[in-house]
Write a protein that holds these residues in place. Structure first.
Motif, PDB file in Angstrom:
ATOM      1  N   SER A 185       8.205  -1.764   5.563  1.00 53.46           N
ATOM      2  CA  SER A 185       7.529  -1.032   6.842  1.00 53.46           C
ATOM      3  C   SER A 185       6.082  -1.293   6.561  1.00 53.46           C
ATOM      4  N   TYR A 223       2.685   3.505   5.948  1.00 52.57           N
ATOM      5  CA  TYR A 223       2.981   4.451   4.979  1.00 52.57           C
ATOM      6  C   TYR A 223       2.511   5.902   5.249  1.00 52.57           C
ATOM      7  N   PRO A 224       3.311   6.897   5.105  1.00 56.87           N
ATOM      8  CA  PRO A 224       4.743   6.774   4.507  1.00 56.87           C
ATOM      9  C   PRO A 224       5.675   6.000   5.339  1.00 56.87           C
ATOM     10  N   ALA A 225       6.733   5.658   4.833  1.00 53.24           N
ATOM     11  CA  ALA A 225       7.905   4.772   5.635  1.00 53.24           C
ATOM     12  C   ALA A 225       8.445   5.954   6.664  1.00 53.24           C
ATOM     13  N   LYS A 261      11.128   7.726   9.083  1.00 50.26           N
ATOM     14  CA  LYS A 261      12.512   8.222   8.680  1.00 50.26           C
ATOM     15  C   LYS A 261      13.312   7.058   9.016  1.00 50.26           C
ATOM     16  N   LYS A 319      13.623   4.628   6.204  1.00 50.71           N
ATOM     17  CA  LYS A 319      14.572   5.271   5.102  1.00 50.71           C
ATOM     18  C   LYS A 319      15.995   5.200   5.522  1.00 50.71           C
ATOM     19  N   ASP A 364       9.907  -0.822   0.824  1.00 49.85           N
ATOM     20  CA  ASP A 364       8.579  -1.180   0.225  1.00 49.85           C
ATOM     21  C   ASP A 364       7.529  -0.828   1.650  1.00 49.85           C
ATOM     22  N   SER A 365       6.603  -0.195   1.321  1.00 49.22           N
ATOM     23  CA  SER A 365       5.459   0.333   2.220  1.00 49.22           C
ATOM     24  C   SER A 365       4.142   0.085   1.648  1.00 49.22           C
ATOM     25  N   SER A 378       0.340   0.949   0.288  1.00 46.14           N
ATOM     26  CA  SER A 378      -0.179   1.856  -0.227  1.00 46.14           C
ATOM     27  C   SER A 378      -1.575   2.357   0.597  1.00 46.14           C
ATOM     28  N   SER A 379      -1.927   1.402   1.423  1.00 46.90           N
ATOM     29  CA  SER A 379      -3.056   1.904   2.209  1.00 46.90           C
ATOM     30  C   SER A 379      -3.045   1.334   3.639  1.00 46.90           C
ATOM     31  N   THR A 397       5.487  -7.759   1.547  1.00 45.47           N
ATOM     32  CA  THR A 397       6.412  -7.624   0.511  1.00 45.47           C
ATOM     33  C   THR A 397       6.766  -8.794  -0.290  1.00 45.47           C
TER      34      THR A 397
END
Length: 514
Positions: A119, A122-124, A126, A129, A140-141, A143-144, A183
């Protein structure tokens, strides 16, 4: 695990080919043995890479291998999908408007087996998921924050490096491709390391992909390599054992008279192969479980540390908030006190100025009193301007009273009304520097207030008042009074003569009329 499946299929295919040959007797033993050895020699997965595996699939349609893929997914009304293999090649780049969920899954599995859903936020979301759960993959998403500029730059640079014919047609395709590329870049160095070490161990392309899959799922590279390599060795041993048994049985004529022995032998071989496969799978799963347990333990420790750290930070934050609140209250109190001090300081300064003025006036008043007691000099009050404001200012300050002598520094601005204010005070005399307007002069003269020029009496001017010798002032007042009296007598005579002249003129007119 894939290698076990290939071996099982090879055994099945071999038996099918074996039955088609319709062996009649032991004379064909040497021919069958050579065919068996030639078959395994040409199709052994331990000696081929991905291209040979592709040829193998063409020759053996029952065996199907699915590439491992990384899926970049951008959910929404318009869905963006980008699919990369583990070598960074773009397999698909599409977008679907109002697409069904089943169509999205079908598109992804048509290009291989997904092991990561990526994705760009962040966060990924729904939907990401949900897709990950359906495909049984990792998520994998970033972090910033992944900015639009960063996505565009990453995609352009990646496409330029690989010289791909794919190019995103819209923002959804670009975001999906950026997520997949990011990724892939995270794992690229480890993938290259696996390829290098896998080739040193003579692992095929598919076996190396299995190692990469195990690594992505949390298994260390060395452990994954050893696991796949051990499985490969077991398969080779099983193959060799099968060949030896088969050749031995053919030479001894086990299959020459009865097919039941052959079928029993085939069944036994299949069962042994299946047992080995299951044992290998169990071993693999146990290793994965152990690895996950270790990882879970590490994560629990990390969570415990984070909670402890969070608790400390929370306590520290509460203390800082309390200190900050106390500091704000203190600042408010200090500010309030400062304002009070400023007001008191201002009041003090005003009182100080007023006191100094009063002291100065008191000194002046004392001097004036001293002069008034003396017969030789008369104090003179100073009026700065011959206006209503100037007169009122002197009056309210207590400088003017009945019987005072005043000195007009400037008498040009005054009129009859201004002169009336002075007349009401019943002044003893008004001293002027310049010529007073006739209207004002007339009002003062009519109220018997002497107007004397300063040049005639030798006035001495100080800071707040002036003085003049009483003898000279009284003399000038008498002169002014005599002059005014004479002037008034003259005016009365002129008025009388005017009355007489008018009377004579009237008598004259009356006589002429008669």
């Amino acid at each position: 695990m894939t290698a076990f499946i290939f071996f099982k299929e090879e055994i099945s295919l071999f038996h099918e080919n074996f039955e088609e040959n319709n062996l009649e007797n032991s004379k064909d033993t040497n021919r069958i043995t050579e065919n068996s050895k030639e078959y395994y020699s040409s199709n052994s997965i331990s000696k081929t890479d991905f291209d040979n595996d592709s040829n193998f699939k063409k020759d053996n349609p029952k065996i199907e291998y699915k590439k491992r893929t990384i899926v970049g997914f951008d959910p929404g009304l318009t869905v963006g999908i980008a699919i990369l293999d583990l070598n960074g090649h773009i397999l698909s780049l599409k977008s679907f408007k109002e697409a069904k969920y089943s169509d999205v899954v079908r598109e992804i599995i048509s290009h291989g087996r997904a092991i990561i859903v990526a994705s760009d936020v962040y966060p990924a979301p729904k939907m990401v998921k949900k897709l990950s759960a359906s495909l049984n993959t990792k998520i994998d998403s970033p972090s910033s924050v992944f900015t639009v500029g960063s996505k565009k730059e990453m995609v352009d640079e990646f496409l330029k490096d690989i010289k791909s014919n794919f190019s995103p047609n819209n923002a959804h395709q670009r975001d999906a491709l950026a997520a997949a590329i990011k990724t892939y870049k995270n794992y690229e160095k480890k993938f290259n390391q696996i390829d290098k070490r896998g080739k040193e161990k003579n692992l095929s392309f598919k076996e190396r992909e299995e190692v990469k899959t195990l690594f992505i799922n949390g298994m260390p590279i060395t452990k994954a390599l050893d696991l796949i390599n051990d499985s490969k060795v077991n398969i080779k041993a099983e193959k060799s054992n099968f060949d030896n048994i088969l050749v031995s049985d053919l030479k001894t004529g086990v299959y020459s008279n009865s097919d039941s022995n052959l079928n029993s032998q085939k069944t036994l071989i299949k069962l042994k192969s299946r047992i080995k496969q299951q044992e290998s799978q169990i071993k693999n799963q146990e290793a994965i479980i152990k690895n996950l347990r270790d990882k879970n333990k590490l994560l629990k420790n990390k969570i415990r540390k984070q909670k402890k750290k969070s608790s400390k930070l929370k306590f520290k934050l509460e203390k800082l908030q309390q200190d900050y609140s106390n500091e704000i209250l203190l600042e408010k109190k200090v500010s309030s006190k400062i304002n009070i001090i400023k007001k008191l300081q201002m009041s003090y300064n005003n009182e100080k100025v007023l006191r100094e003025k009063l002291e100065e006036k008191l000194k002046t008043f004392n001097k004036i009193k001293t002069i008034e007691v003396s017969d030789k000099a008369v104090p003179v009050k100073i009026i700065k301007s011959f206006t209503r404001d100037g007169i009122n200012e002197s009056y309210h300050q207590g400088d003017l009273k009945s019987g005072d002598v005043v000195f007009l520094l400037n008498s040009r601005g005054g009129g009859s009304q201004t002169a009336s204010l002075l007349s009401k005070l019943s002044l003893k005399a008004v001293i002027i520097l310049d010529k007073m307007p006739p209207q004002a002069k007339e009002v003062l003269e009519n109220n018997d207030i002497p107007i004397i020029k300063s040049s005639k009496i030798g006035i001495k001017k100080g800071k707040d008042f002036a003085i003049v010798k009483s003898e000279i002032l009284d003399k000038e007042i008498q002169i002014w009074k005599h002059k005014i009296k004479k002037q008034r007598n003259q005016d009365e005579k002129e008025k009388l003569w005017n009355v007489i002249d008018e009377y004579r003129a009237k008598r004259k007119r009356d006589s002429h009329e008669n």
